[in-house]
Design a protein around this motif. Sequence first.
Motif, PDB file in Angstrom:
ATOM      1  N   TRP A  41     -39.810  -5.741 -42.186  1.00  0.00           N
ATOM      2  CA  TRP A  41     -39.172  -5.485 -43.602  1.00  0.00           C
ATOM      3  C   TRP A  41     -38.274  -6.349 -43.980  1.00  0.00           C
ATOM      4  O   TRP A  41     -37.545  -6.283 -44.958  1.00  0.00           O
ATOM      5  N   VAL A 111     -34.173   5.662 -40.105  1.00  0.00           N
ATOM      6  CA  VAL A 111     -35.687   5.678 -40.143  1.00  0.00           C
ATOM      7  C   VAL A 111     -36.018   6.378 -38.744  1.00  0.00           C
ATOM      8  O   VAL A 111     -35.793   5.735 -37.682  1.00  0.00           O
ATOM      9  N   THR A 117     -37.517  11.319 -36.367  1.00  0.00           N
ATOM     10  CA  THR A 117     -37.256  11.982 -37.608  1.00  0.00           C
ATOM     11  C   THR A 117     -36.647  13.318 -37.508  1.00  0.00           C
ATOM     12  O   THR A 117     -35.819  13.480 -38.635  1.00  0.00           O
ATOM     13  N   LEU A 135     -35.880   8.199 -43.960  1.00  0.00           N
ATOM     14  CA  LEU A 135     -37.344   8.009 -43.898  1.00  0.00           C
ATOM     15  C   LEU A 135     -38.020   8.307 -42.518  1.00  0.00           C
ATOM     16  O   LEU A 135     -37.442   8.209 -41.541  1.00  0.00           O
ATOM     17  N   PHE A 137     -41.267   9.268 -40.023  1.00  0.00           N
ATOM     18  CA  PHE A 137     -42.707   9.207 -39.513  1.00  0.00           C
ATOM     19  C   PHE A 137     -42.987  10.340 -38.751  1.00  0.00           C
ATOM     20  O   PHE A 137     -42.432  10.394 -37.683  1.00  0.00           O
ATOM     21  N   LEU A 163     -38.447  10.203 -47.865  1.00  0.00           N
ATOM     22  CA  LEU A 163     -39.646  10.011 -47.598  1.00  0.00           C
ATOM     23  C   LEU A 163     -40.304  10.301 -46.415  1.00  0.00           C
ATOM     24  O   LEU A 163     -39.942  10.018 -45.440  1.00  0.00           O
ATOM     25  N   VAL A 165     -43.839  10.488 -43.964  1.00  0.00           N
ATOM     26  CA  VAL A 165     -45.092   9.920 -43.733  1.00  0.00           C
ATOM     27  C   VAL A 165     -45.600  10.493 -42.520  1.00  0.00           C
ATOM     28  O   VAL A 165     -45.015  10.666 -41.317  1.00  0.00           O
ATOM     29  N   ILE A 204     -47.780   5.266 -36.544  1.00  0.00           N
ATOM     30  CA  ILE A 204     -47.446   4.550 -37.603  1.00  0.00           C
ATOM     31  C   ILE A 204     -48.461   3.570 -38.150  1.00  0.00           C
ATOM     32  O   ILE A 204     -48.886   2.785 -37.239  1.00  0.00           O
ATOM     33  N   GLY A 208     -48.470   3.064 -44.051  1.00  0.00           N
ATOM     34  CA  GLY A 208     -47.048   3.892 -43.814  1.00  0.00           C
ATOM     35  C   GLY A 208     -45.889   2.596 -43.815  1.00  0.00           C
ATOM     36  O   GLY A 208     -44.910   3.021 -44.396  1.00  0.00           O
ATOM     37  N   GLN A 211     -45.415   1.684 -47.610  1.00  0.00           N
ATOM     38  CA  GLN A 211     -44.758   2.861 -48.010  1.00  0.00           C
ATOM     39  C   GLN A 211     -43.170   2.987 -47.728  1.00  0.00           C
ATOM     40  O   GLN A 211     -42.323   2.876 -48.544  1.00  0.00           O
ATOM     41  N   GLY A 212     -43.068   2.768 -46.485  1.00  0.00           N
ATOM     42  CA  GLY A 212     -41.660   2.938 -46.169  1.00  0.00           C
ATOM     43  C   GLY A 212     -40.786   1.504 -46.434  1.00  0.00           C
ATOM     44  O   GLY A 212     -39.786   1.799 -47.019  1.00  0.00           O
ATOM     45  N   LEU A 216     -37.656   2.016 -48.967  1.00  0.00           N
ATOM     46  CA  LEU A 216     -36.231   1.584 -48.793  1.00  0.00           C
ATOM     47  C   LEU A 216     -35.556   0.381 -49.643  1.00  0.00           C
ATOM     48  O   LEU A 216     -34.442   0.517 -50.142  1.00  0.00           O
TER      49      LEU A 216
END
Length: 226
Positions: A41, A111, A117, A135, A137, A163, A165, A204, A208, A211-212, A216
């Motif tokens: 990221w 995250v 999560t 976020l 997952f 979000l 996922v 993951i 995913g 999208q994550g 962010l």
Amino acid sequence: MAQDLNGPRLDAKSGTAKQLVVFLHGFGADGNDLIEIGRQWQPWLPDAAFVSPHAPEPCIGAPMGRQWFPLTRIDPNERWNGVCRAHPALDAFLDAELARQGVSPDNLALVGFSQGTMMALHAGLRRKVQPAAVLGFSGLFVTPAGSVPDPVADAPLRRPPVLLVHGDADEVIPAQALFMSAEALAKAEVPCQWHLSAGLGHGIDGEGLRQGGVFLAQSFGLPCPA
């Protein structure tokens, strides 16, 4: 205590941290499990510092791993009691890490994966200053069972963008948990987006992660990644 939690870190690619992304790993893993996502990221979040603390307890049945709280599936309120018990140490760690990086509390993103999560949603929605994003997952939003008081009624939750996922073939936490969590968050007036990955089990995938990362970047007010 804040000093009880520690784990691997990645400095901001730009050299100056303006955001902080905190990874919260799953049951039986440790902070090393998720920190490499930060490298993926970094091109999209060049001003973000990343940290992935090890959960505070040795994992039952996985002596090399860690847990935020035990999972025995005996007590219906085990998850609720667990997130509540683990919350103060995590919250103190977040405050300390924000101060360490010189980042304002509203530029924090949590995250999580699986049990992480559960912690990300519980802690993120109860921060004194609303974080930029949560976020999650392959996890769920933990609420109390039975006659235990409703946390939403007891204290208003913060409403950062969320979000969720999940894989539609998840064998550990079934995909139905995604829809139940989204419904519970909607009742609490917490904005929630979700993405269901076809054929994915408890993990993951690349979509995913994409999208994550987009989520962010948008939550931090950055340009949408190409």
